[in-house]
Scaffold this active site. Structure first.
Site, PDB file in Angstrom:
ATOM      1  N   ASN A 165     -58.811 117.772  33.024  1.00 14.07           N
ATOM      2  CA  ASN A 165     -58.991 118.586  34.570  1.00 14.07           C
ATOM      3  C   ASN A 165     -59.864 118.996  35.297  1.00 14.07           C
ATOM      4  OD1 ASN A 165     -56.084 118.414  33.593  1.00 14.07           O
ATOM      5  ND2 ASN A 165     -55.267 119.817  34.741  1.00 14.07           N
TER       6      ASN A 165
ATOM      7  N   SER B 235     -64.085 123.484  35.289  1.00 15.11           N
ATOM      8  CA  SER B 235     -64.845 123.966  36.355  1.00 15.11           C
ATOM      9  C   SER B 235     -65.609 124.243  35.651  1.00 15.11           C
ATOM     10  CB  SER B 235     -64.213 123.516  37.528  1.00 15.11           C
ATOM     11  OG  SER B 235     -63.316 122.978  38.216  1.00 15.11           O
TER      12      SER B 235
ATOM     13  N   HIS C   4     -57.674 122.196  30.702  1.00 15.13           N
ATOM     14  CA  HIS C   4     -57.343 122.514  31.868  1.00 15.13           C
ATOM     15  C   HIS C   4     -58.897 123.795  32.079  1.00 15.13           C
ATOM     16  CE1 HIS C   4     -53.057 121.297  33.127  1.00 15.13           C
ATOM     17  NE2 HIS C   4     -53.377 120.965  31.356  1.00 15.13           N
TER      18      HIS C   4
ATOM     19  N   ASP D 168     -48.540 118.192  38.108  1.00 20.71           N
ATOM     20  CA  ASP D 168     -49.462 118.959  36.986  1.00 20.71           C
ATOM     21  C   ASP D 168     -48.910 120.522  36.535  1.00 20.71           C
ATOM     22  OD1 ASP D 168     -51.943 120.283  35.838  1.00 20.71           O
ATOM     23  OD2 ASP D 168     -53.125 120.423  37.637  1.00 20.71           O
ATOM     24  N   HIS D 169     -48.738 121.101  36.141  1.00 23.66           N
ATOM     25  CA  HIS D 169     -48.451 122.877  35.883  1.00 23.66           C
ATOM     26  C   HIS D 169     -47.111 122.843  36.293  1.00 23.66           C
ATOM     27  CE1 HIS D 169     -51.972 124.525  33.758  1.00 23.66           C
ATOM     28  NE2 HIS D 169     -52.397 123.978  34.862  1.00 23.66           N
TER      29      HIS D 169
ATOM     30  N   GLU E  97     -48.258 122.840  27.137  1.00 26.10           N
ATOM     31  CA  GLU E  97     -49.033 124.136  27.532  1.00 26.10           C
ATOM     32  C   GLU E  97     -49.067 125.118  26.482  1.00 26.10           C
ATOM     33  OE1 GLU E  97     -51.968 126.445  29.991  1.00 26.10           O
ATOM     34  OE2 GLU E  97     -51.963 124.665  30.415  1.00 26.10           O
TER      35      GLU E  97
ATOM     36  N   HIS F 267     -59.105 127.953  35.252  1.00 19.17           N
ATOM     37  CA  HIS F 267     -58.465 127.398  36.241  1.00 19.17           C
ATOM     38  C   HIS F 267     -59.832 127.938  37.719  1.00 19.17           C
ATOM     39  CE1 HIS F 267     -54.762 126.884  35.254  1.00 19.17           C
ATOM     40  NE2 HIS F 267     -55.459 125.620  35.297  1.00 19.17           N
TER      41      HIS F 267
END
Length: 286
Positions: free
Chosen positions: A230, A211, A208, A80-81, A132, A178
């Site tokens: 994600n 949350s 991404h 990831d990333h 991305e 994020h």
């Protein structure tokens, strides 16, 4: 079973659901995520960020690969990333079946060049690549890197980017950040923009920073073409909030006394995400 990221997301794209990509930072979390995915018969992407790998060491990666091989659901291991092609090579040698080159903070042409270089490294050995385009915000110092200002993904640029790089999936910027949103910040997705991007490109799209976004928005994003989401902060908050509660009993010292309730709390959140992404039962499609 361990599979590559392209196969994982192509099936999701064809069947209009999203695979949860859970970021894992320790073995207890990994075990809980495998268990809940198998219980719900959901395909699983285990995502590991470079900072997480620096914390856990490559030995954990090998253990996750072994667990994936004997899992009853399809599993992809996703880097990831990643920031450089050198990191991609390390991830490939370690056994990851999917890698991300995040050039989103670079100018457009540089992002294309860096992502194309990652594709040229990964595709010959059967590893899928996520790119991305646009920028994801960042809410706190605990979150992964992000931009102070969100730059939304342009549909025409997304089409040109995919054609120039050959990426297998694309992380898009439609208004996420994020980390965990503070109380004063209202998360809101540009679902209209997502619809335009999907119409322009067709390939699996990635979200991404999901949350704390309202469930209704996340669920609708899946219907409009998001095929991988994600999840990091939500499961880690559940895990460590329960751990703080458990550790109020200062007589406890053994991990097998402390961790099981934390894993159970994390599994509740993970199960909710699996259902929200319409991934439950979809392991049978592979």
């Amino acid at each position: 079973m361990l599979i590559d990221g392209k196969k994982m997301l192509d099936v999701a794209n064809e069947n209009n659901f999203a695979v949860p990509a859970f970021n894992i930072s320790d073995w207890a979390m990994a075990g809980g995520i495998f268990d809940i995915s198998e219980e719900r018969e959901a395909p699983l992407i285990v995502a590991i960020h470079p900072d997480e790998l620096a914390h856990t060491g490559q030995e954990l990666t090998r253990a996750i690969i072994e667990r994936a091989h004997r899992s009853s659901v399809p599993v992809a291991l996703h880097w990831d990333h990643g920031a450089t092609t050198e990191q991609m090579l390390t991830a490939i040698r370690t056994g990851f079946t999917s890698v991300m080159l995040d050039g989103s903070m670079s100018p457009f042409e540089e992002n294309i060049a860096r992502t194309k270089a990652a594709v040229d490294v990964a595709h010959p050995v059967g590893i899928s690549v996520e790119g991305e385009l646009g920028t994801i915000g960042k809410t706190d110092s605990e979150a992964e890197d992000g931009a102070a200002t969100i730059v939304y993904t342009d549909p025409a640029d997304a089409k040109a980017f995919i054609e120039a790089t050959g990426v297998d999936s694309l992380a898009v910027a439609i208004g996420t950040c994020h980390g965990i949103y503070p109380s004063w910040m209202k998360p809101e997705l540009r679902l209209d923009l997502l619809e335009q991007i999907k119409a322009a490109v067709g390939i699996p799209l990635v979200l991404h920073g999901g949350s704390n976004n309202p469930d209704a928005e996340i669920g609708q994003s899946v219907k409009l073409g998001i095929n991988k989401i994600n999840i990091s902060s939500d499961i880690k908050v559940a895990y460590h909030d329960k751990m703080r509660e458990v550790l109020a009993d200062t007589s406890l010292r053994e991990p097998n006394s402390i961790q099981p309730p934390c894993i159970a709390a994390m599994k509740v959140v993970a199960a909710h995400k699996i259902e929200l992404f319409d991934a439950a039962g979809k392991a049978t499609l592979y």
